[in-house]
Motif scaffolding. Structure first.
Motif, short mmCIF file in Angstrom:
data_model
loop_
_atom_site.label_atom_id
_atom_site.label_comp_id
_atom_site.label_asym_id
_atom_site.label_seq_id
_atom_site.Cartn_x
_atom_site.Cartn_y
_atom_site.Cartn_z
N VAL A 132 0.83 -1.21 0.00
CA VAL A 132 0.00 0.00 0.00
C VAL A 132 0.86 1.26 0.00
N ILE A 133 1.86 1.29 0.88
CA ILE A 133 2.68 2.50 1.01
C ILE A 133 3.56 2.71 -0.22
N ARG A 134 4.13 1.62 -0.73
CA ARG A 134 4.98 1.74 -1.92
C ARG A 134 4.19 2.30 -3.10
N GLU A 135 2.97 1.81 -3.30
CA GLU A 135 2.14 2.28 -4.41
C GLU A 135 1.79 3.75 -4.25
N LYS A 136 1.53 4.18 -3.02
CA LYS A 136 1.23 5.60 -2.77
C LYS A 136 2.44 6.48 -3.12
N LEU A 137 3.61 6.05 -2.71
CA LEU A 137 4.81 6.84 -2.98
C LEU A 137 5.14 6.87 -4.47
N ILE A 138 4.89 5.77 -5.17
CA ILE A 138 5.10 5.74 -6.62
C ILE A 138 4.18 6.73 -7.32
N ARG A 139 2.93 6.86 -6.81
CA ARG A 139 1.97 7.79 -7.39
C ARG A 139 2.23 9.23 -6.95
N GLY A 140 3.18 9.43 -6.05
CA GLY A 140 3.50 10.78 -5.58
C GLY A 140 2.54 11.31 -4.54
N GLU A 141 1.80 10.42 -3.88
CA GLU A 141 0.84 10.86 -2.86
C GLU A 141 1.55 11.20 -1.56
N LYS A 142 0.96 12.13 -0.82
CA LYS A 142 1.49 12.47 0.50
C LYS A 142 1.13 11.37 1.48
N LEU A 143 2.07 10.99 2.31
CA LEU A 143 1.83 9.95 3.31
C LEU A 143 1.37 10.63 4.60
N MET A 144 0.10 10.48 4.92
CA MET A 144 -0.48 11.18 6.07
C MET A 144 0.11 10.67 7.38
N GLY A 145 0.42 11.61 8.29
CA GLY A 145 0.98 11.24 9.59
C GLY A 145 2.49 11.28 9.62
N PHE A 146 3.11 11.72 8.51
CA PHE A 146 4.57 11.78 8.46
C PHE A 146 5.01 13.20 8.10
N GLY A 147 6.00 13.71 8.84
CA GLY A 147 6.46 15.08 8.65
C GLY A 147 5.69 16.04 9.52
#
Length: 369
Positions: free
Chosen positions: A236-251
């Protein structure tokens, strides 16, 4: 060049807390927040912020007694809440109910007894409104329960599991105070006019209501739900990062390294490993996400923020999303009142300047337009 929003401008001196975003530090009156959450309860930490020292046995008992007495909603406040529109959001309900508390007993200067009363009232207001809207009877507060346990009891109708109460208490200790944020500044500005504590608290609640300040961690909840359904955090996380989505709860906009509140919360949750599936999922998700963020965005130093673990806790205790920001408000009332008390000790009215950027015009210009 002048920064908008008073960024970088020192508005007050304080001994209540230190927020160091560069080094990833949060100190309550000089003590590291991680040490505070390890050794002290919500009540003891609140006392520390108000008084500058931790309570002894008799002081602890007196504080618990005062909180118990002030948790009871008077009939007039219940009537105010009952007459509010059914569609009114819960933050507006809290703001209005607290405003109705403003009587002649709240004058200048503010007192710690007033701070205790407002801190005790907010959870009862939240629980009363929540249960009334759900068609459930309001439950009177229980004197045998601590502040956070009683809050969960009044909302849910049953005494909470120990692991859930401890997790929420840690979160609420971590959100008691966080420097000169927007709502704290609003409280101090109101107090600087020598207005009463209720008015200052009402200003702060109105500010907390804004999504840029007190927004609920709904994005993190959605992420955890998606991972739970997929059963594969890395996919799930890898696919989000590939699509350039922001990862909620980080930063975090303040902390340029680890968020010390997230670290303290994580440490508490590690001790509860195996006791709740959502808390376990959050720990696994963080490990996976941090590794993948380093792979996809090397050098960015993106770590979990306090919202990430807050979302996991709220999910574990099955707290409705509409209660997230109100719960944040219930804890932050301590910090707001501590700042108002400090403001009153060496008061000067806030009167910042503005820079006019419009044109100079004559009456002829105005009349012509």
């Amino acid at each position: 060049m002048m920064e908008k929003g008073l960024k970088g401008v020192v508005a007050a001196q304080t001994s209540i807390s230190l927020v160091d975003g560069i080094q990833g530090k949060l100190l309550y009156r000089g003590l590291d927040i991680g040490e505070v959450t390890k050794h002290y309860s919500f009540e003891e930490t609140a006392y520390f912020l108000w008084h500058g020292r931790f309570p002894g046995g008799p002081e602890r008992a007196q504080l618990k007694n005062e909180l118990n007495q002030n948790r009871v909603l008077c009939d007039s406040m219940k009537e105010v809440i009952d007459h509010l529109p059914k569609g009114m959001d819960l933050m507006s309900v809290i703001r209005t109910a607290i405003s109705s508390e403003g009587t002649e007993k709240y004058g200048w200067k503010p007192t710690i007894s007033q701070a205790i009363r407002l801190t005790a009232l907010v959870p009862s207001i939240i629980a009363y409104r929540t249960r009334r809207m759900a068609g459930k009877p309001f439950l009177s507060p229980r004197e045998d329960l601590d502040h956070v346990e009683n809050y969960l009891f009044m909302i849910n109708g049953t005494a909470p599991l120990k692991a859930h109460a401890e997790a929420l208490e840690t979160y609420m200790i971590l959100t008691l105070e966080h420097g000169m944020n927007a709502s704290t500044f609003a409280a101090r500005v109101t107090a600087s006019t020598e207005s009463d504590l209720v008015s200052a608290a009402t200003s702060a609640i109105g500010t907390m209501k804004g999504p840029l300040h007190g927004g609920a961690p709904s994005g993190v909840i959605a992420l955890l739900d998606e991972i739970s359904q997929a059963g594969d955090p890395e996919k799930v996380i890898r696919e989000k990062l590939i699509r350039g989505e922001k990862l909620m709860g980080f930063g975090h906009r303040v902390y340029k390294t680890v968020d010390p509140r997230a670290m303290a919360l994580k440490e508490r949750l590690l001790n509860m490993s195996g006791k709740d599936q959502w808390l376990d999922l959050a720990l696994e998700t963080e490990r996976t996400a941090v590794a993948l963020l380093q792979e996809f965005k090397p050098g960015r130093s993106l770590y979990t923020n306090v919202e990430f673990y807050a979302a996991a806790i709220m999910k574990a205790i099955q707290m409705d999303e509409q209660l997230f920001t109100p719960t944040f408000t219930a804890s932050r009332m301590v910090g707001w009142t501590a700042h108002v008390l400090e403001q009153s000790e060496d008061n000067a009215i806030f009167r910042p300047e503005s820079v006019y950027i419009g044109p100079e015009r004559s009456m002829a210009d105005v009349q012509h337009n």
